[in-house]
Write a protein that holds these residues in place. Structure first.
Motif, PDB file in Angstrom:
ATOM      1  N   GLY A  20      81.138  25.128  -3.792  1.00  0.00           N
ATOM      2  CA  GLY A  20      79.824  25.662  -4.132  1.00  0.00           C
ATOM      3  C   GLY A  20      78.731  24.607  -4.097  1.00  0.00           C
ATOM      4  O   GLY A  20      77.569  24.924  -3.785  1.00  0.00           O
ATOM      5  N   GLU A  21      79.096  23.346  -4.409  1.00  0.00           N
ATOM      6  CA  GLU A  21      78.112  22.267  -4.380  1.00  0.00           C
ATOM      7  C   GLU A  21      77.900  21.708  -2.985  1.00  0.00           C
ATOM      8  O   GLU A  21      77.071  20.810  -2.798  1.00  0.00           O
ATOM      9  CB  GLU A  21      78.547  21.150  -5.322  1.00  0.00           C
TER      10      GLU A  21
ATOM     11  N   GLN B 147      66.564  25.193  -2.961  1.00  0.00           N
ATOM     12  CA  GLN B 147      67.705  25.321  -2.061  1.00  0.00           C
ATOM     13  C   GLN B 147      67.197  25.566  -0.637  1.00  0.00           C
ATOM     14  O   GLN B 147      66.132  26.127  -0.424  1.00  0.00           O
ATOM     15  CB  GLN B 147      68.605  26.488  -2.506  1.00  0.00           C
TER      16      GLN B 147
ATOM     17  N   ASP C 289      80.179  20.090  -1.018  1.00  0.00           N
ATOM     18  CA  ASP C 289      80.972  18.920  -0.633  1.00  0.00           C
ATOM     19  C   ASP C 289      82.187  19.412   0.153  1.00  0.00           C
ATOM     20  O   ASP C 289      83.145  19.932  -0.414  1.00  0.00           O
ATOM     21  CB  ASP C 289      81.416  18.162  -1.886  1.00  0.00           C
TER      22      ASP C 289
ATOM     23  N   ILE D 192      86.691  25.167  -6.101  1.00  0.00           N
ATOM     24  CA  ILE D 192      85.649  26.168  -5.847  1.00  0.00           C
ATOM     25  C   ILE D 192      84.280  25.600  -6.196  1.00  0.00           C
ATOM     26  O   ILE D 192      83.292  25.819  -5.476  1.00  0.00           O
ATOM     27  CB  ILE D 192      85.946  27.441  -6.666  1.00  0.00           C
ATOM     28  N   ARG D 193      84.194  24.837  -7.303  1.00  0.00           N
ATOM     29  CA  ARG D 193      82.920  24.222  -7.669  1.00  0.00           C
ATOM     30  C   ARG D 193      82.480  23.227  -6.601  1.00  0.00           C
ATOM     31  O   ARG D 193      81.293  23.152  -6.265  1.00  0.00           O
ATOM     32  CB  ARG D 193      83.037  23.532  -9.025  1.00  0.00           C
ATOM     33  N   THR D 194      83.436  22.459  -6.073  1.00  0.00           N
ATOM     34  CA  THR D 194      83.102  21.500  -5.012  1.00  0.00           C
ATOM     35  C   THR D 194      82.577  22.213  -3.774  1.00  0.00           C
ATOM     36  O   THR D 194      81.598  21.779  -3.159  1.00  0.00           O
ATOM     37  CB  THR D 194      84.351  20.676  -4.655  1.00  0.00           C
TER      38      THR D 194
ATOM     39  N   ARG E  17      87.307  25.925   3.323  1.00  0.00           N
ATOM     40  CA  ARG E  17      86.503  24.704   3.475  1.00  0.00           C
ATOM     41  C   ARG E  17      86.323  24.358   4.948  1.00  0.00           C
ATOM     42  O   ARG E  17      85.214  24.018   5.399  1.00  0.00           O
ATOM     43  CB  ARG E  17      87.192  23.557   2.737  1.00  0.00           C
TER      44      ARG E  17
ATOM     45  N   VAL F 272      89.527  25.768  -9.906  1.00  0.00           N
ATOM     46  CA  VAL F 272      88.126  25.888 -10.335  1.00  0.00           C
ATOM     47  C   VAL F 272      87.310  24.710  -9.811  1.00  0.00           C
ATOM     48  O   VAL F 272      86.179  24.881  -9.327  1.00  0.00           O
ATOM     49  CB  VAL F 272      88.051  25.978 -11.872  1.00  0.00           C
ATOM     50  N   ALA F 273      87.885  23.491  -9.893  1.00  0.00           N
ATOM     51  CA  ALA F 273      87.166  22.314  -9.396  1.00  0.00           C
ATOM     52  C   ALA F 273      86.951  22.401  -7.887  1.00  0.00           C
ATOM     53  O   ALA F 273      85.887  22.026  -7.377  1.00  0.00           O
ATOM     54  CB  ALA F 273      87.950  21.043  -9.748  1.00  0.00           C
TER      55      ALA F 273
ATOM     56  N   ARG G  18      92.735  24.599 -13.224  1.00  0.00           N
ATOM     57  CA  ARG G  18      91.576  23.701 -13.276  1.00  0.00           C
ATOM     58  C   ARG G  18      91.289  23.104 -11.896  1.00  0.00           C
ATOM     59  O   ARG G  18      90.123  22.936 -11.515  1.00  0.00           O
ATOM     60  CB  ARG G  18      91.830  22.581 -14.289  1.00  0.00           C
ATOM     61  N   GLU G  19      92.350  22.781 -11.144  1.00  0.00           N
ATOM     62  CA  GLU G  19      92.137  22.240  -9.801  1.00  0.00           C
ATOM     63  C   GLU G  19      91.498  23.282  -8.885  1.00  0.00           C
ATOM     64  O   GLU G  19      90.638  22.952  -8.061  1.00  0.00           O
ATOM     65  CB  GLU G  19      93.480  21.781  -9.217  1.00  0.00           C
TER      66      GLU G  19
END
Length: 491
Positions: free
Chosen positions: A224-225, A431, A227, A220-222, A252, A217-218, A214-215
């Protein structure tokens, strides 16, 4: 020299699996351990029951058979003694002696069984008494009556031995039943105690394995957003997850570096473009004003188009600069009361030459609306959406700008009669550096950079609102911006 963090990580690695497969195998082993304990306990009790039952069968059958055999031998000895008293045949004494030896051998077999309640000394006493009767009968054949009397006593002792044997079998059977009951109780306890333990271990280990996933995935989502501020750290029980976290944090850092290079490129190129563009704009303004001499009507029209497109290029470059600065840092809003309708009118007047050249009519809100917002950002929203509508609206068509206010905030719509925005593009075009597929209507129009709508979205989100393409007829485009009331804005 190895960094302290790497040394600590390596030391920690000795006490945990180094791979995901190792962690899964360790999890299976830990979950299976209580089951193995339960199976081992069950096997122990089954083996104990088997050994006790086997011993009970052997000893019970042997005791019963030997007791009956002793009783039969004693009867035979008594018969031989009585026959000798009547017949006086010496062969009967020899037969008596052989039967006595068989009794002694049987008593020795009983002693080897180790039967509880049947002491060896009683068996040894009976054996000595039997041998003594044989010796007495050989030494004094006439005193056979005493031997017969001793045989009666021996028969009573043998009956007692048989009773002890039967009692021993009953005791062993009771003990076997108690062991079986204990085994059943232990197995039930294992069943009802180990099942929750196994379930709890499975849940805990599943959480232990799923948490770093989960960390990841989070993280990767961060990324992608967009941040890139927080370092990526994966807290995991496996060294392999550490390496994944390190690679993600390396990614990153690379993205941050590339973003900085991109922003630097935008700033440098924008400034480089503005220098020659300023000269072009100044020259086109002189032509339009007639400072360089009288122009014919077609020449004046061309000069005006050059001046209008130069102004649009200047606006696009300004958008690039603004976009670069917003990507570097979040700028605080300068909130003030503003006549939004008047702001829209001013922006429409700035684009009057394009409207006249293409025969476009822009309908603005008739009602004056006062609203608290950042005036500069609202100007950018209006300017970019109006420029977008002027670019894609067909010649000699209408553009409608609506404005409404309620308790939730301010809603701003720009509607043109162009080809519309495909549903697949309605989110993508907001975008940065993304452009829609529909062609611009103006033949001499400058191709956009793809950041105008991104600037609109960022200005709206800076107010806590949003920008979207509203669902409408496929033959028109409706851009909607919502800015919440100041009391409803987060932060």
């Amino acid at each position: 020299m190895q960094p302290p963090a790497d040394i600590a990580r390596d030391r920690r690695g000795y006490f945990r699996p180094r791979s995901i497969i190792g962690l899964v195998l360790a999890a299976f082993a830990i979950v299976a351990l209580p089951l193995i304990v339960a199976i081992g306990t069950g096997l122990f009790y089954v083996d104990s029951l088997y050994q006790q039952s086997e011993r009970l069968v052997i000893q019970g059958v042997t005791v019963t058979r030997q007791s009956r055999h002793l009783a039969s031998l004693v009867v035979d000895m008594e018969r031989s003694a009585r026959q000798y008293r009547v017949l006086g045949d010496p062969a009967l004494i020899d037969r008596f002696a052989g039967q006595a030896e068989a009794v002694t051998a049987t008593l020795n077999d009983l002693a080897d069984l180790d039967i509880t309640g049947l002491p060896d000394r009683r068996l040894a006493t009976l054996a000595r008494r039997t041998r003594a009767m044989t010796s007495h009968l050989r030494a004094d054949p006439a005193d056979v009556g005493r031997v017969i009397a001793d045989l009666d006593t021996s028969r009573t002792v043998i009956e007692n031995l048989a009773a002890h044997g039967r009692r021993f079998v009953r005791e062993r059977l009771t003990a076997l039943r108690a062991t079986a009951a204990t085994a059943r109780h232990v197995m039930l306890v294992c069943l009802f105690a180990l099942v929750p333990i196994v379930i709890a271990l499975a849940v805990f280990l599943g959480f232990l394995i799923a948490r770093p996933m989960r960390e990841i995935v989070a993280a990767i989502r961060t990324l992608g957003e967009g941040d890139m501020r927080s370092p990526i750290e994966i807290g995991a029980p496996v060294a392999e997850f550490d390496r994944i976290g390190e690679r993600l944090d390396w990614m990153r850092a690379r993205l941050v570096d590339q973003e900085a290079q991109k922003q630097q490129f935008l700033r440098h190129m924008s400034h480089e473009l503005k220098t020659p563009l300023a000269s072009i704009r100044e020259g086109s303004a002189l032509l339009v004003d007639g400072s360089l001499g009288h122009l014919s009507t077609p020449q004046t029209e061309v000069a005006r188009l050059v001046d209008a497109n130069t102004q649009e290029l200047t606006s696009l470059i300004d958008n690039l600069l603004n976009f670069a600065s917003w990507q570097d840092a979040q700028v605080r809003l300068d909130i003030a009361e503003c006549d939004v309708s008047g702001l829209i009118e001013a922006q429409v007047r700035r684009h009057r030459l394009v409207q006249q050249a293409r025969g476009l009519t822009v309908h603005t809100p008739a009602e004056s609306i006062i609203f608290a917002l950042d005036i500069d950002r609202m100007q950018l929203i209006v300017d970019n959406l109006l420029t977008n509508a002027l670019k894609y609206a067909p010649d000699n068509s209408d553009i409608r700008i609506t404005l409404s206010r309620d308790d939730n905030g301010l809603d701003f719509h720009v509607i043109d009669q162009g080809a519309g925005v495909p549903e697949a593009d309605r989110r993508r075009i907001f975008q940065a550096f993304e452009r829609g597929e529909r062609p611009a209507a103006g033949r001499a129009h400058v191709t956009g950079t793809g950041i105008g709508l991104s600037v609109v979205r960022e200005c709206a989100e800076a107010h806590g609102g949003y920008a979207e393409v509203a669902a409408h007829s496929v033959h028109s485009s409706v851009f909607h911006v919502h800015i919440p009331h100041p009391t409803n804005r987060a932060g």
